[in-house]
Structure formats: C-alpha cells, structure tokens
Enzyme design. Structure first.
Site, PDB file in Angstrom:
ATOM      1  N   GLY A 272      29.548   3.204  -2.155  1.00  0.00           N
ATOM      2  CA  GLY A 272      28.370   2.731  -1.433  1.00  0.00           C
ATOM      3  C   GLY A 272      27.858   1.417  -1.998  1.00  0.00           C
ATOM      4  O   GLY A 272      27.547   1.324  -3.184  1.00  0.00           O
TER       5      GLY A 272
ATOM      6  N   GLY B 211      25.045  -0.149  -0.872  1.00  0.00           N
ATOM      7  CA  GLY B 211      23.670  -0.340  -0.412  1.00  0.00           C
ATOM      8  C   GLY B 211      22.870  -0.920  -1.564  1.00  0.00           C
ATOM      9  O   GLY B 211      23.415  -1.557  -2.477  1.00  0.00           O
ATOM     10  N   PHE B 212      21.559  -0.682  -1.560  1.00  0.00           N
ATOM     11  CA  PHE B 212      20.712  -1.266  -2.599  1.00  0.00           C
ATOM     12  C   PHE B 212      21.103  -0.788  -3.995  1.00  0.00           C
ATOM     13  O   PHE B 212      21.160  -1.565  -4.941  1.00  0.00           O
ATOM     14  CB  PHE B 212      19.242  -0.933  -2.320  1.00  0.00           C
ATOM     15  CG  PHE B 212      18.676  -1.737  -1.203  1.00  0.00           C
ATOM     16  CD1 PHE B 212      18.260  -3.038  -1.410  1.00  0.00           C
ATOM     17  CD2 PHE B 212      18.572  -1.206   0.077  1.00  0.00           C
ATOM     18  CE1 PHE B 212      17.747  -3.806  -0.382  1.00  0.00           C
ATOM     19  CE2 PHE B 212      18.055  -1.954   1.108  1.00  0.00           C
ATOM     20  CZ  PHE B 212      17.638  -3.252   0.894  1.00  0.00           C
ATOM     21  N   GLY B 213      21.371   0.514  -4.126  1.00  0.00           N
ATOM     22  CA  GLY B 213      21.684   1.079  -5.438  1.00  0.00           C
ATOM     23  C   GLY B 213      23.044   0.634  -5.934  1.00  0.00           C
ATOM     24  O   GLY B 213      23.190   0.128  -7.064  1.00  0.00           O
TER      25      GLY B 213
ATOM     26  N   VAL C 130      34.822   7.601   1.869  1.00  0.00           N
ATOM     27  CA  VAL C 130      35.201   8.647   0.908  1.00  0.00           C
ATOM     28  C   VAL C 130      34.751   9.985   1.488  1.00  0.00           C
ATOM     29  O   VAL C 130      33.596  10.143   1.876  1.00  0.00           O
ATOM     30  CB  VAL C 130      34.534   8.392  -0.463  1.00  0.00           C
ATOM     31  CG1 VAL C 130      34.850   9.530  -1.421  1.00  0.00           C
ATOM     32  CG2 VAL C 130      34.998   7.062  -1.034  1.00  0.00           C
TER      33      VAL C 130
ATOM     34  N   GLU D 281       6.803   1.178  12.243  1.00  0.00           N
ATOM     35  CA  GLU D 281       7.228  -0.208  12.484  1.00  0.00           C
ATOM     36  C   GLU D 281       7.913  -0.338  13.849  1.00  0.00           C
ATOM     37  O   GLU D 281       7.682  -1.299  14.581  1.00  0.00           O
ATOM     38  CB  GLU D 281       8.154  -0.674  11.357  1.00  0.00           C
ATOM     39  CG  GLU D 281       7.398  -0.772  10.040  1.00  0.00           C
ATOM     40  CD  GLU D 281       8.170  -1.392   8.887  1.00  0.00           C
ATOM     41  OE1 GLU D 281       7.526  -1.945   7.991  1.00  0.00           O
ATOM     42  OE2 GLU D 281       9.410  -1.308   8.872  1.00  0.00           O
TER      43      GLU D 281
ATOM     44  N   ASP E 184      19.034   7.085  -2.525  1.00  0.00           N
ATOM     45  CA  ASP E 184      18.636   8.125  -1.573  1.00  0.00           C
ATOM     46  C   ASP E 184      19.477   9.394  -1.699  1.00  0.00           C
ATOM     47  O   ASP E 184      19.118  10.427  -1.127  1.00  0.00           O
ATOM     48  CB  ASP E 184      18.764   7.597  -0.137  1.00  0.00           C
ATOM     49  CG  ASP E 184      17.652   6.621   0.215  1.00  0.00           C
ATOM     50  OD1 ASP E 184      16.808   6.342  -0.656  1.00  0.00           O
ATOM     51  OD2 ASP E 184      17.631   6.138   1.367  1.00  0.00           O
TER      52      ASP E 184
ATOM     53  N   ALA F 213      13.998   1.089  -1.408  1.00  0.00           N
ATOM     54  CA  ALA F 213      14.985   0.136  -1.910  1.00  0.00           C
ATOM     55  C   ALA F 213      14.756  -0.224  -3.387  1.00  0.00           C
ATOM     56  O   ALA F 213      15.719  -0.206  -4.171  1.00  0.00           O
ATOM     57  CB  ALA F 213      14.969  -1.113  -1.028  1.00  0.00           C
TER      58      ALA F 213
HETATM   59  C1  LIG Z   1      15.009   1.555   9.032  1.00  0.00           C
HETATM   60  C2  LIG Z   1      14.720   1.639   7.565  1.00  0.00           C
HETATM   61  C3  LIG Z   1      13.665   0.913   7.039  1.00  0.00           C
HETATM   62  C4  LIG Z   1      13.397   0.966   5.677  1.00  0.00           C
HETATM   63  N1  LIG Z   1      12.358   0.224   5.191  1.00  0.00           N
HETATM   64  C5  LIG Z   1      12.153   0.180   3.853  1.00  0.00           C
HETATM   65  C6  LIG Z   1      11.147  -0.678   3.311  1.00  0.00           C
HETATM   66  O1  LIG Z   1      10.437  -1.365   4.045  1.00  0.00           O
HETATM   67  N2  LIG Z   1      11.004  -0.708   1.961  1.00  0.00           N
HETATM   68  C7  LIG Z   1      11.793   0.041   1.140  1.00  0.00           C
HETATM   69  O2  LIG Z   1      11.650  -0.052  -0.079  1.00  0.00           O
HETATM   70  N3  LIG Z   1      12.724   0.879   1.620  1.00  0.00           N
HETATM   71  C8  LIG Z   1      12.933   0.964   2.961  1.00  0.00           C
HETATM   72  N4  LIG Z   1      13.897   1.795   3.466  1.00  0.00           N
HETATM   73  C9  LIG Z   1      14.610   2.687   2.557  1.00  0.00           C
HETATM   74  C10 LIG Z   1      15.720   1.956   1.817  1.00  0.00           C
HETATM   75  O3  LIG Z   1      16.480   1.186   2.712  1.00  0.00           O
HETATM   76  C11 LIG Z   1      16.571   3.014   1.114  1.00  0.00           C
HETATM   77  O4  LIG Z   1      15.772   3.735   0.227  1.00  0.00           O
HETATM   78  C12 LIG Z   1      17.722   2.340   0.363  1.00  0.00           C
HETATM   79  O5  LIG Z   1      18.590   1.710   1.274  1.00  0.00           O
HETATM   80  C13 LIG Z   1      18.500   3.375  -0.458  1.00  0.00           C
HETATM   81  O6  LIG Z   1      19.541   2.706  -1.102  1.00  0.00           O
HETATM   82  P1  LIG Z   1      20.921   3.464  -1.409  1.00  0.00           P
HETATM   83  O7  LIG Z   1      21.744   2.506  -2.187  1.00  0.00           O
HETATM   84  O8  LIG Z   1      20.656   4.797  -1.966  1.00  0.00           O
HETATM   85  O9  LIG Z   1      21.576   3.719   0.036  1.00  0.00           O
HETATM   86  P2  LIG Z   1      21.937   2.713   1.194  1.00  0.00           P
HETATM   87  O10 LIG Z   1      21.268   1.407   1.018  1.00  0.00           O
HETATM   88  O11 LIG Z   1      21.700   3.461   2.451  1.00  0.00           O
HETATM   89  O12 LIG Z   1      23.499   2.465   1.022  1.00  0.00           O
HETATM   90  C14 LIG Z   1      24.450   3.481   1.124  1.00  0.00           C
HETATM   91  C15 LIG Z   1      25.809   2.837   1.306  1.00  0.00           C
HETATM   92  O13 LIG Z   1      26.801   3.834   1.149  1.00  0.00           O
HETATM   93  C16 LIG Z   1      27.779   3.703   2.154  1.00  0.00           C
HETATM   94  N5  LIG Z   1      28.368   5.036   2.337  1.00  0.00           N
HETATM   95  C17 LIG Z   1      27.703   6.163   2.687  1.00  0.00           C
HETATM   96  N6  LIG Z   1      28.552   7.208   2.697  1.00  0.00           N
HETATM   97  C18 LIG Z   1      29.768   6.718   2.358  1.00  0.00           C
HETATM   98  C19 LIG Z   1      31.046   7.311   2.197  1.00  0.00           C
HETATM   99  N7  LIG Z   1      31.234   8.615   2.375  1.00  0.00           N
HETATM  100  N8  LIG Z   1      32.097   6.530   1.868  1.00  0.00           N
HETATM  101  C20 LIG Z   1      31.919   5.176   1.690  1.00  0.00           C
HETATM  102  N9  LIG Z   1      30.712   4.568   1.813  1.00  0.00           N
HETATM  103  C21 LIG Z   1      29.654   5.336   2.129  1.00  0.00           C
HETATM  104  C22 LIG Z   1      27.008   3.182   3.344  1.00  0.00           C
HETATM  105  O14 LIG Z   1      27.863   2.519   4.261  1.00  0.00           O
HETATM  106  C23 LIG Z   1      25.997   2.251   2.686  1.00  0.00           C
HETATM  107  O15 LIG Z   1      26.492   0.933   2.584  1.00  0.00           O
HETATM  108  C24 LIG Z   1      14.183   1.772   4.822  1.00  0.00           C
HETATM  109  C25 LIG Z   1      15.243   2.516   5.362  1.00  0.00           C
HETATM  110  C26 LIG Z   1      15.512   2.444   6.719  1.00  0.00           C
HETATM  111  C27 LIG Z   1      16.662   3.226   7.295  1.00  0.00           C
END
Ligand SMILES: Cc1cc2nc3c(=O)[nH]c(=O)nc-3n(C[C@H](O)[C@H](O)[C@H](O)COP(=O)(O)OP(=O)(O)OC[C@H]3O[C@@H](n4cnc5c(N)ncnc54)[C@H](O)[C@@H]3O)c2cc1C
Length: 461
Positions: free
Chosen positions: A21, A23-25, A90, A181, A310, A325
C-alpha cells in the site's frame, strides 16, 4: 507478482522490507527507508498512483481533475535506487512463512513487512455498492461525478415533473467529514455553477439530503463545530436528517427511517472497514477488521510485521488513533524507524500520536476546523483548510495547478472538470425508466424557458 519474484533477487547482507500500500502511511514509511544503506524496499500497490483522498470529493463534484490529486508511485521513487514499485494486488499474507501472496498466486518472501492497505467502504452486509457508490478511489470519484452530472442532464430532458424532481434529488448517507463535504459541494455546484448552464431546469432547486444515524453530524468534532457545520449546510439548502438511517436503497430511491424518498442518485459515506487483506493474517482484529497492534505498531507475536494507518487499531493515552492522513503518516514513519531499530538490534519504541487537529469544508467558502485544540468556523476555517490541503498535496505541479483552479472557481464560480467521460451512459435512474419511455428532448409547451422564469435566478437569455 511473477515480476516481483524474478526481479527482486535478494542480495546477501541486505534486508528486504515489503510495504503493501502506497497511501499516506505506506508512502511515509517508504520515504523514511529509501535512503538507508543495506535496506531494499519493495512497494506493492494495486494502483499505480498515490491518491490524496481528502480532495477526492472535489473530483466527485467536478472541481478538480483526478490527475491533480494523484501522483504515480513510481515517479515518487524514480531517483531511489533501492526502492522497487510493483503494481499488483496482494491477496494473502502468510505470517508464519513470512511471505505475501499476490493475485496471480506467486509468493514474495520478506524480512520485514509494513502493511498499509487502508480501508474500504462498508455497507453493513447490504449489496448496495452499485446503487450508492462510496468515495475512496479515483475511479469512484469519477463515477460519482458521472452520476451527478448525468442526473442534471437527464432532468433537463425529462418531461414528467415527478420524475424530474426525483432526478434532482440527491441523498448522501453518512454525516462524517466525507458525507458533509460531498453534500455541501453538491448543493453548491447546483446553486452557483450549474445554475447558469441549464434552460429548462433550475439546478438551484436540486434537493440534497444528508442522512446521519447519530444525534449529530461530524461526530468526531466538538458539539459546537458540528452545530456550526449543520447550520452552514442548511444555509446551502442541504436537508440534514440526524438520528435517521438509510434502511433501503433501490434504483428509484431510498427509505430513510420509515419514509420513502424518490431519489435517482444516492451516495454512500456511512461506514468503512479495513481492507479484506487484514483478515487473512489470522490475528486479532476489531469489528471493522482493523488489526489490533502492539504499542510499537507490530503485530502481536510477529515482531517483524507492522500494520499502520486505517488498517490498524491502536489506543494511545486511552484514545483510538483516528483514521486520518496525518495519523497514517506518523505511523508510517514510526514503523520505519522501528524496522531500522530492529535491524540494528535496538529495542523498538512505542508510537506517540501528535494530534494536529482536523477540518472539513462546507460548500465554497466555509469550513469547520479544530487545530491544536483551537476551533475555527466559517471563512477563516475555510482559508486554513485551503492552505493546509494545498501544502499537503503530493507534487509541486499539483499544488500549483490546484491553487490556480481553486482561485478561478472562487472568482468566477466555474468548475472545469465537468466531463461525463464514461461510455456507460446509464444512471441508476435509467434502470428504473420504463423501456417504452424514451427521453424526450422537446420542451413541454407549458414549461417556460429558463430566461423567462420568475424565480429570481439570473440566467443568460
Ligand atoms: C473521501 C475521503 C476524504 C478524506 N478526507 C480526509 C481529510 O480531510 N483529512 C484527513 O486527515 N484524512 C482524510 N481522509 C482519511 C485519510 O485519507 C485516510 O485516513 C488515509 O488515507 C489512511 O492512509 P493509509 O495509508 O492507511 O491508507 P490509504 O491512503 O487508503 O492507502 C492504502 C493503499 O493500499 C493499497 N491497497 C489496499 N489493499 C491492497 C492490496 N490488497 N494489495 C495492494 N495494494 C493495496 C491501496 O491501493 C492504497 O493505495 C479521507 C478519506 C476519504 C476516503
């Protein structure tokens, strides 16, 4: 995953850290590890881009183009020799064997694993995804934009006033920041942007209903901010319904509590759960599938596996780390540091969460924000929201282009990304249209042109 196996030959003396993943993390963890000697980082993501989800509702409401809030993961690490990026899903993690298994059944061994697979929508067991899309991926943002714009187009072509009203009724389920929003932006686009473009309908008459099952919207905010948020939404014309649930959804509308509402467009922001991948670990999860991690973010019993963002559940000082995030980024950096400590034979550290606050925007000029314990509302909060989001956007080019698009939209009430691009020319309303009832483009004789309307809305003649 076949590619991963062939290309990622592990060299002796080097440690392989697999990150699932970007994403942010995951991105924050990979950036921290990218420069370290003797560490090979392998990032696996099912998408080729990192998405700035906080601005996704802007894509969904035609304010921004998807490319403005996304960067190719490969491009982020182009100059980092020891970072490999692989596009794959995965499906399973085998903790005992220390391997991840991809969508083609191939396996990739790891020394350390950082699981950062995020969350997805939860429909509480209902099969409603096709009827009420959620907002999590760029594809979903584009799909919501398509349905939203098509509903106005269909309404313009519709002769039956009852059907027209149903086409102009939008229901958003879930009163958290995403639902708020989205509902605010839909009301706003109808009143300030589309109002100039249509002749037979008045987009400002669009009915937007926000349904929230709890006693107040924005439950993670203080009572004062959530009251402000509700007032701001209502001023935009959004009907806010608290203590009510969406009990059923079909092609023609929804049942809110006991009441049937004809609405051809419904969006879902009423619940999330961790990605299914967490359930393959065979370790303890909470009711949303989040892995209950140790204080240092490792998985109980597996000191070389960390879960962040998350996908993880952790309490710090008696409070659960929120699904935001900044929390995911802080956890990413902390997990990376713990990996490095473990490689060096040092003890890992407990994660400390620095709560910088949270904010949500409501329509074009208002927001609610809580920053380091201080609360802001209205225009001041909106300006703060604007700058924080531009600063946090990944990619200098994105920051510049978003800044110019927002300035343009603010000054001229224009939204440039109003494209209906999918060839699938259907809305949920089309599923409900009787087969013998074609859309009629002729203007009904008793319906005045928009320029002849007497409702006070200024439109071009
Ligand atoms: C519409 C929306 C608005 C938001 N607004 C805010 C805000 O204003 N402020 C704020 O702080 N937070 C906000 N959030 C929350 C924030 O985006 C999340 O808390 C943050 O993205 C979590 O980061 P993460 O790295 O855990 O997961 P994510 O950023 O969701 O990244 C997960 C990654 O893992 C990948 N992935 C998932 N499963 C698999 C797999 N099985 N195999 C390979 N890759 C995989 C995905 O493609 C993705 O790229 C918002 C969320 C959403 C949906």
């Amino acid at each position: 995953m076949a590619v991963v196996n062939e290309l990622s030959k592990k060299e002796p003396g080097r440690t392989r850290v697999v990150i699932i993943g970007a994403g942010f993390g995951g991105l924050a963890a990979a950036r921290r590890l990218a420069e370290k000697p003797n560490v090979d980082v392998i990032i696996i993501d099912q998408r080729n881009h990192h998405l700035f989800q906080p601005l996704l509702y802007q894509v969904a409401t035609a304010g921004l183009d998807p490319s403005q809030i996304a960067v190719p993961i490969r491009a982020v690490f182009a100059s980092k020799e020891h970072v490999e990026v692989h596009l794959a899903r995965v499906d399973r993690v085998d903790l005992a064997e220390a391997v991840v298994e991809g969508d083609s059944g191939k396996r990739l061994p790891f020394d350390y694993l950082i699981l950062a697979c995020g969350a997805q929508h939860s429909y509480a067991g209902h099969d409603w995804e096709g009827l009420a899309p959620g907002l999590k991926t760029s594809e979903q943002g584009i799909e919501i934009r398509r349905r939203l714009l098509l509903a106005f187009e269909r309404a313009e072509n519709e002769l039956d006033p009852v059907e027209q009203q149903a086409l102009l009724t939008f229901v958003v389920a879930g009163g958290g920041p995403t639902g708020v929003e989205l509902a605010g932006a839909i009301a706003d686009i109808g009143r300030t942007v589309l109002v100039k473009d249509f002749r037979r309908i008045n987009p400002a008459d669009a009915r937007v209903i926000l349904v929230h099952s709890g006693p107040r919207i924005l439950p993670a905010y203080s009572e004062r901010l959530s009251k402000h948020g509700q007032k701001d939404l209502e001023q935009l014309g959004v009907e806010v319904r608290v203590n009510q649930r969406v009990n059923d959804i079909d092609e023609r509308g929804v049942v809110i509590g006991e009441e049937r509402v004809e609405a051809r467009t419904v969006f879902w922001a009423a619940g999330v759960e961790a990605d299914q991948l967490t359930r393959t670990l065979g370790v303890e999860t909470d009711h949303s599938g989040r892995v209950r991690v140790n204080k240092d973010l490792s998985v109980p019993g597996y000191g070389r596996v960390f879960v962040i963002g998350d996908a993880a559940y952790l309490e710090v000082d008696g409070h659960a780390v929120p699904g935001l995030a900044p929390a995911a980024m802080q956890e990413g950096r902390a997990a990376a540091d713990n990996v490095l400590s473990s490689i060096a034979g040092r003890p890992t550290k407990a994660f400390r969460y620095l709560d910088k606050g949270t904010m949500a925007t409501i329509g074009k000029r208002k927001a609610v924000a809580s920053v380091f314990g201080l609360e802001f509302t209205g225009f001041v909060a909106w300006v703060a929201w604007l700058f924080v989001h531009i600063l946090l956007l990944a990619g200098f080019r994105n920051r510049i282009s978003v800044f110019f698009d927002w300035s343009w939209s603010y000054l001229f009430s224009r939204r440039g990304a109003r494209l209906i691009t999918s060839s699938q020319w259907r809305t949920t309303a089309d599923l409900a249209r009787p087969p013998d009832k074609p859309a009629d483009l002729a203007r009904p004789p008793d319906k005045p042109r928009a320029s002849e309307r007497t409702d006070g809305v200024q439109r071009p003649a």
